[in-house]
Scaffold this motif. Structure first.
Motif, PDB file in Angstrom:
ATOM      1  N   GLY A 284       0.801  -1.212   0.000  1.00 55.77           N
ATOM      2  CA  GLY A 284       0.000   0.000   0.000  1.00 55.77           C
ATOM      3  C   GLY A 284       0.836   1.263   0.000  1.00 55.77           C
TER       4      GLY A 284
ATOM      5  N   ASP B 251       2.993   4.454  -1.484  1.00 57.97           N
ATOM      6  CA  ASP B 251       2.763   5.389  -2.577  1.00 57.97           C
ATOM      7  C   ASP B 251       3.965   5.510  -3.501  1.00 57.97           C
ATOM      8  OD1 ASP B 251       0.102   6.682  -1.711  1.00 57.97           O
ATOM      9  OD2 ASP B 251       1.337   6.848   0.086  1.00 57.97           O
TER      10      ASP B 251
ATOM     11  N   ALA C 247      -3.504   0.583   4.304  1.00 64.94           N
ATOM     12  CA  ALA C 247      -4.803   0.745   3.640  1.00 64.94           C
ATOM     13  C   ALA C 247      -5.667   1.727   4.426  1.00 64.94           C
ATOM     14  CB  ALA C 247      -5.495  -0.610   3.527  1.00 64.94           C
ATOM     15  N   TRP C 248      -5.630   1.632   5.749  1.00 60.19           N
ATOM     16  CA  TRP C 248      -6.378   2.564   6.593  1.00 60.19           C
ATOM     17  C   TRP C 248      -5.862   3.987   6.409  1.00 60.19           C
ATOM     18  CZ3 TRP C 248      -5.077   3.892  12.204  1.00 60.19           C
ATOM     19  CH2 TRP C 248      -6.086   4.678  12.779  1.00 60.19           C
ATOM     20  N   ARG C 249      -4.560   4.146   6.453  1.00 57.39           N
ATOM     21  CA  ARG C 249      -3.975   5.482   6.312  1.00 57.39           C
ATOM     22  C   ARG C 249      -4.316   6.090   4.952  1.00 57.39           C
ATOM     23  NH1 ARG C 249       0.636   8.644   8.180  1.00 57.39           N
ATOM     24  NH2 ARG C 249       1.461   9.840   6.430  1.00 57.39           N
ATOM     25  N   ARG C 250      -4.247   5.268   3.901  1.00 54.18           N
ATOM     26  CA  ARG C 250      -4.497   5.790   2.554  1.00 54.18           C
ATOM     27  C   ARG C 250      -5.914   6.356   2.427  1.00 54.18           C
ATOM     28  NH1 ARG C 250      -2.843   3.149  -3.161  1.00 54.18           N
ATOM     29  NH2 ARG C 250      -0.853   3.794  -2.310  1.00 54.18           N
ATOM     30  N   ASP C 251      -6.874   5.717   3.086  1.00 56.85           N
ATOM     31  CA  ASP C 251      -8.272   6.142   2.974  1.00 56.85           C
ATOM     32  C   ASP C 251      -8.687   7.118   4.067  1.00 56.85           C
ATOM     33  OD1 ASP C 251      -8.573   4.498   0.782  1.00 56.85           O
ATOM     34  OD2 ASP C 251      -9.294   2.796   1.958  1.00 56.85           O
ATOM     35  N   GLU C 252      -7.748   7.537   4.898  1.00 56.46           N
ATOM     36  CA  GLU C 252      -8.082   8.360   6.057  1.00 56.46           C
ATOM     37  C   GLU C 252      -7.334   9.688   5.993  1.00 56.46           C
ATOM     38  OE1 GLU C 252      -9.724   9.949   8.445  1.00 56.46           O
ATOM     39  OE2 GLU C 252     -10.392   7.908   8.925  1.00 56.46           O
TER      40      GLU C 252
ATOM     41  N   ARG D 298      -3.435  11.308   6.878  1.00 55.96           N
ATOM     42  CA  ARG D 298      -2.497  11.675   5.814  1.00 55.96           C
ATOM     43  C   ARG D 298      -2.079  13.141   5.870  1.00 55.96           C
ATOM     44  NH1 ARG D 298      -1.746   8.228   1.372  1.00 55.96           N
ATOM     45  NH2 ARG D 298      -1.281   9.990   0.013  1.00 55.96           N
TER      46      ARG D 298
ATOM     47  N   ASP E 188     -13.219   1.255  12.707  1.00 56.28           N
ATOM     48  CA  ASP E 188     -12.678   1.072  11.362  1.00 56.28           C
ATOM     49  C   ASP E 188     -11.185   1.325  11.311  1.00 56.28           C
ATOM     50  OD1 ASP E 188     -15.282   0.568  10.504  1.00 56.28           O
ATOM     51  OD2 ASP E 188     -15.653   2.707  10.198  1.00 56.28           O
TER      52      ASP E 188
END
Length: 563
Positions: A52, A54, A464-469, A473, A533
């Motif tokens: 995940g 970048d 994955a959590w960080r990317r969508d949160e 970020r 979540d």
């Protein structure tokens, strides 16, 4: 390759990004010579993408005599045959982009190898075209060096050159002479190097030792560093005399700022990002100045959590200090816990000196919840500990020079373990350049792939959590008072008034200690409720105290304020 472009608004993918650092010698060997290479990296890029991340940051792979393993460059525009070819690099970039990964490369602009053609010409005489491209000085009347400057790798920073009958300055090894950035042609030459790699499609650069570009033109002595200064700010080991000086004349000069603005102009032509390695006795103010919003570098790489103890109090102190400085200039930081120069954090901060995979997962979770971008060092996603490399296998000149007090950097540079039961753990089919460790085979990628509770699988869930949160970020951070050994902070769009609540903010808590702790809820956080979540448990309430959270030893929890 790409053509120059001038976008009005640059893609800010780097802001809050997770960047995976690859040390090419030790990542994957494709041709069976015991040393990792560019095709090996290309073959394993899916591992980085699946995490995940970048972007991937690749440590130096340019032509080099390898006296400092690639940080002594003899040709900025070519790949060392040990690692492959320019075509191999182009293939790596193409594959990375196909997987959705950006590519950053290390650029070592402050110095070159003494085998670089620029230096070969410069040292030949005092009147050739490149005579002043490096830092030359006459000896004092008694024949001694021109001042008291010291080299990072031990001893004085001046080396006699009999052909010119002068000394040249080297901030690191004597085979790494420093370029003279006071010379306009030197600045133009290194900016052309940056353009060369932009044309090959890179998405960014990590600029090594970027506060070392300029020196004091008058060559004034460095002042002695006081005991108090050393205790708070030294970035080197106590057995290295380098820390006995306050390095205000051999690096971190104000002239750096104007050059960084020229450099930013080139980066903006191509829409590429940058991260600066800024090692200094008092780094946070420099980091803020070097990343002043829109003017200089995009990100500053922080050393503050790569050294010192891992106590909650110290981590909070370092994070708050850097955040205050960055707020002054609108700059942006990048945090790391491990890299190719320091003892792996799984060993360095191991509770009670015993490596613990659960504690490693806790530290990685903390890292990914701080404000700023993040650098993960290869193998960190496996919880790899430091390897004890015997003296007869040491490769690092720094370690050899300071043995036995400091065994060097080889212990964090050993090969990646891909397949536990394969020859050399799947890194190579022959004896590798540095030895693998049994403790690494136990943590090989294939074994952790099969274990849903492994560090590898945890990191995937975490990223994955960080990317969508977006609160993790890019949003603000605010610490609250907590019991000893506990970090308690918010992430979200925070009000300027520290006494005002922040609706919708995440509340994160980390117990770095070995005992169960009750964490009293600060008044601003009383309304926080469980947040399910996340790859860590929601914060629970203590049975005997409804106004406190309970944290198990070495654990993290998360809550959320109502929007």
């Amino acid at each position: 390759m790409r053509s120059p472009l001038r976008p009005k608004v640059l893609d800010a993918w780097w802001r809050g990004a997770v960047i995976y650092q690859v040390y090419p010698r030790s990542f994957a060997d494709s041709n069976g010579d015991g040393v990792g290479d560019l095709p090996g990296i290309t073959a394993r890029l899916e591992h980085i993408a699946a995490l995940g991340c970048d972007a991937v940051w690749i440590s130096p792979f340019f032509r080099s005599p390898m006296r400092d393993f690639g940080y002594d460059i003899a040709d900025y525009r070519d790949v060392d045959p040990l690692f492959g070819t320019l075509a191999d690099f182009d293939a790596l970039v193409e594959r990375a982009h196909a997987l959705g990964l950006k590519v950053l490369i290390d650029q070592v602009l402050s110095h070159t190898s003494d085998l670089h053609p620029w230096f070969v010409e410069s040292r030949a005489s005092r009147d050739n075209a490149k005579a002043d491209w490096y830092v030359w000085a006459d000896p004092k009347p008694d024949g001694s060096p021109p001042n008291n400057w010291l080299a990072m790798f031990g001893g004085g920073a001046w080396q006699w050159e009999s052909r010119r009958r002068q000394y040249f300055f080297h901030g690191f090894l004597a085979s790494q002479p420093d370029l003279n950035f006071h010379h306009p042609e030197v600045q133009a030459a290194v900016l052309d190097v940056v353009r060369f790699w932009c044309e090959r499609g890179v998405d960014g650069f990590r600029f090594d030792a970027c506060n070392n570009f300029f020196h004091d033109a008058a060559l004034a002595d460095n002042p002695v560093s006081t005991t108090q200064q050393r205790a708070r700010t030294s970035t080197v080991r106590r057995d290295n005399p380098f820390h006995l000086q306050w390095h205000v004349n051999d690096k971190s000069r104000p002239e750096n700022l104007a050059f960084l603005e020229r450099l930013r102009g080139v980066l903006d032509e191509y829409g590429v990002a940058s991260i600066g390695e800024i090692g200094d006795e008092d780094a946070p103010p420099l980091m803020a100045d070097y990343t002043a919003a829109g003017r200089r570098l995009h990100m500053a790489y922080s050393f503050q959590l790569l050294q010192g103890d891992g106590s909650a109090a110290r981590i909070r102190e370092e994070v708050e200090l850097l955040e205050r400085e960055l707020a002054r200039t609108g700059g942006w930081g990048c945090w790391a816990l491990s890299n190719h120069d320091v003892t792996r954090v799984a060993t360095r901060w191991a509770p009670g000196g015993a490596v613990d995979d659960g504690f490693s997962r806790l530290l990685l979770t903390l890292l990914c919840c701080l404000r700023g971008s993040v650098c993960l060092y290869q193998g960190e996603e496996l919880g790899l500990p430091e390897v004890e490399v015997p003296f007869e296998r040491l490769q690092d000149p720094y370690g050899i020079a300071f043995w036995p007090e400091f065994p060097g950097r080889d212990g964090c540079r050993t090969p990646m373990p891909w397949v536990a039961d394969a020859v050399q753990c799947g890194f190579t089919a022959v004896e590798p350049w540095l030895p693998l460790a049994g403790s690494h085979a136990e943590r090989a990628v294939d074994r952790q792939e099969a274990d849903p509770r492994s560090t590898l699988r945890h990191v995937r869930r975490l990223l994955a959590w960080r990317r969508d949160e977006p609160r993790l970020r890019v949003d603000d951070i605010r610490f609250h008072e907590a019991p000893e050994g506990v970090l308690l902070f918010e992430r979200g769009p925070l009000p300027r008034d520290p006494l005002q609540p922040a609706p919708g903010s995440l509340v994160l808590m980390f117990n770095l200690g070995g005992d169960r702790v009750l964490v009293p809820r600060p008044a601003l956080l009383r309304a926080a409720t469980p947040f399910p979540d996340a790859p860590v448990p929601p914060a629970g309430t203590a049975d005997d105290d409804p106004d406190a959270w309970v944290l198990a030893p070495h654990s993290a929890a998360v809550a959320q304020l109502p929007a």
